[in-house]
Write a protein that holds these residues in place. Structure first.
Motif, mmCIF file in Angstrom:
data_model
loop_
_atom_site.group_PDB
_atom_site.id
_atom_site.type_symbol
_atom_site.label_atom_id
_atom_site.label_comp_id
_atom_site.label_asym_id
_atom_site.label_seq_id
_atom_site.Cartn_x
_atom_site.Cartn_y
_atom_site.Cartn_z
ATOM 1 N N VAL A 137 35.272 35.251 93.137
ATOM 2 C CA VAL A 137 33.963 34.612 93.310
ATOM 3 C C VAL A 137 34.120 33.107 93.185
ATOM 4 O O VAL A 137 34.670 32.610 92.194
ATOM 5 N N ASN A 376 25.723 30.742 90.249
ATOM 6 C CA ASN A 376 26.373 31.995 89.856
ATOM 7 C C ASN A 376 25.923 32.415 88.470
ATOM 8 O O ASN A 376 25.655 31.582 87.603
ATOM 9 N N LEU A 393 27.356 43.906 87.865
ATOM 10 C CA LEU A 393 27.268 43.321 89.200
ATOM 11 C C LEU A 393 26.111 43.914 89.996
ATOM 12 O O LEU A 393 25.464 43.211 90.779
ATOM 13 N N ASP A 398 27.462 37.963 88.780
ATOM 14 C CA ASP A 398 28.510 37.712 89.767
ATOM 15 C C ASP A 398 29.894 38.002 89.206
ATOM 16 O O ASP A 398 30.767 38.491 89.918
ATOM 17 N N ASP A 471 28.702 42.077 97.913
ATOM 18 C CA ASP A 471 27.314 41.799 98.275
ATOM 19 C C ASP A 471 26.538 43.055 98.669
ATOM 20 O O ASP A 471 25.324 42.995 98.888
#
Length: 499
Positions: A137, A376, A393, A398, A471
């Motif tokens: 990330v 984030n 998550l 994140d 995602d």
């Protein structure tokens, strides 16, 4: 079977020794003393087991109890740091992954699946192909010149002083080998942090490592250290879940000359951080401090860590972000379940919002103000397993950090001596006699193994869910029991919102 054979062999050996002493008292005693001296010498020179190095011979009692079986092991050595239990499943999970032992489990789940607190994830009958490389990330917004690519699983904030120099060094070497970050905690950056591992420098209310003689923030001292290559991000600690609204505590017994020099305080005194920052006292001041640290660090990611108490205060922060245009690069959300080596019991037990609710509130509020896409969210409370990461998550985080999990990987046995300087495993003490038992060259490997194997297990869960990217995760994947019915977090969030 293997453990039963080992235990039986030990028992038979002990019986044989005592029978020998009864039949031939003098030769038997000589043999017994010789064997004990030999065993003690071996315990001291071996490097894998800290308990045996620090407590030769008698330390074997712990391993004898473990041989008997999980029930006895749980009864004698099972309790959580700061009095909150870490159950046997989590302990076994961490030890197996750290030591790269067998990572399968016999005879089905040991969890009570009908317990009100049980959580589960939905899977797909058409699982996806497992990702070959763990996703990372990128942390850093538009004002950030040096964005950082973070692992999904990292070392949470633990200071040198709270932990021993050997523990800090092992954590940092593990982070280097596994390419994940090591949060310094608020105690400053020591030489033991500087072994090549990526650092998140945590700046608490005491400004340790960047403070004036009067205890205020020193911009020049901060600028010097923040521009060290190993410092990848800076985290302003507003509060932590273990003691929200209360400053950190380093007992005098742990505050030696070296630690005092790193922190900029007097040695052999209790070091109690102020409950709040002197550099700012409102939401706009916090954001300007974020901006100042980002400029002083030449554009490295800067964020803040907090436990949620007043929802209105966090909402005000979001409003000020929109108004000023100053955005933190990340926000670390802690929960009331957070652990510590020392905290007032009322603060530990009754102050602050629990982790899941805090994480949901923060991410939902950021989304409401259209900020989540630019900021984030890191979470750092009781993350032990791949499922914990998956759940976090899905809820909205994140990336995840772990403190207690990493301590257990180092060899912590939860003896609850964190605040006494008497930790038997050398993890949470600065007593040289106990610290030497923790062999850095052995323990950093366990930290890396724990990280790598946990992330690998997460990838398997991700594939089992039918997802191929982060995602795709959302709250519909996680279920909990509400009013005797199973509901996804997505359904529950919709219900709460409608109310």
């Amino acid at each position: 079977m293997k453990e039963a054979i080992k235990f039986s062999a030990v028992v038979l050996f002990i019986i044989a020794i005592f029978v020998g002493i009864m039949i031939w008292p003098l030769p038997g005693c000589i043999i017994l003393v010789s064997l004990l001296l030999g065993l003690g010498f071996y315990d001291i020179i071996q490097k894998k087991h800290t308990i045996l190095r620090n407590f030769p011979v008698i330390g074997h009692m712990r391993y004898l109890l473990e041989m008997i079986g999980p029930e006895i092991n749980q009864y004698f050595v099972e309790s959580g740091t700061d009095g909150k239990p870490i159950d046997r499943n989590h302990r076994s999970y961490i030890y197996q992954r750290a030591k790269e032992q067998r990572q399968t489990h016999p005879f089905g789940t040991e969890l009570d699946v009908y317990n009100q607190n049980y959580k589960w994830m939905k899977h797909s009958i058409y699982p996806a192909k497992q990702l070959e490389t763990p996703p990372r990330v990128i942390i850093g917004g538009t004002e950030c010149k040096q964005p950082y690519s973070a692992s999904l699983f990292n070392i949470s904030a633990m200071s040198y002083g709270a932990l021993s120099k050997n523990a800090i060094e092992a954590l940092n070497l593990g982070a280097k080998a596994g390419n994940f970050f090591h949060d310094t905690g608020e105690g400053g950056i020591s030489e033991y942090h500087r072994n090549g591992g990526n650092l998140v420098w945590e700046i608490g209310t005491g400004y340790f490592g960047c403070r004036t003689d009067g205890g205020n923030f020193d911009a020049e001292k901060f600028k010097e250290k923040a521009n060290w290559d190993e410092v990848k991000m800076v985290e302003i600690k507003i509060s932590q879940g273990a003691k929200p609204g209360h400053g950190g505590v380093l007992p005098a017994a742990k505050n030696n000359e070296e630690i005092a020099g790193i922190r900029g305080v007097r040695p052999h005194t209790d070091v109690i951080s102020p409950p709040g920052h002197s550099a700012f006292n409102n939401a706009e001041g916090l954001l300007h401090f974020v901006q100042q640290l980002r400029e002083l660090s030449d554009g490295k990611p800067v964020g803040f860590k907090l436990a949620i108490g007043s929802k209105e205060e966090f909402i005000e922060i979001c409003e000020k972000i929109v108004e000023t245009g100053i955005k933190p690069d990340f926000i670390t959300v802690d929960g009331a379940e957070g652990g510590t080596g020392a905290a007032p019991i009322d603060f530990s037990n009754y102050v602050g919002m629990p982790w899941e609710d805090a994480l949901i509130f923060v991410t939902d509020t950021l989304n409401k103000y259209d900020l989540k896409k630019d900021i984030n969210v890191i979470t750092a409370t009781k993350i032990f397993t791949a499922f914990n990461i998956f759940k976090a998550l899905c809820i909205g985080a994140d990336i995840c950090n772990s403190a207690r999990g990493m301590m257990l990987a180092l060899g912590c046995i939860q003896s609850l001596r964190c605040n006494t300087n008497e930790c038997p495993t050398g993890v949470a003490t600065n007593n040289p006699r106990l610290v030497k038992g923790l062999v850095v060259s052995e323990k950093w490997k366990r930290v890396k193994n724990y990280h790598d194997n946990t992330v690998e297990e997460f990838l398997k869960l991700l594939a089992a869910s039918g997802c191929t990217s982060l995602d795709q995760l959302n709250r519909s994947f996680i279920f909990k029991k509400v009013d005797k019915q199973w509901r996804s977090y997505e359904e529950e969030s919709a219900t709460v919102t409608s109310i």
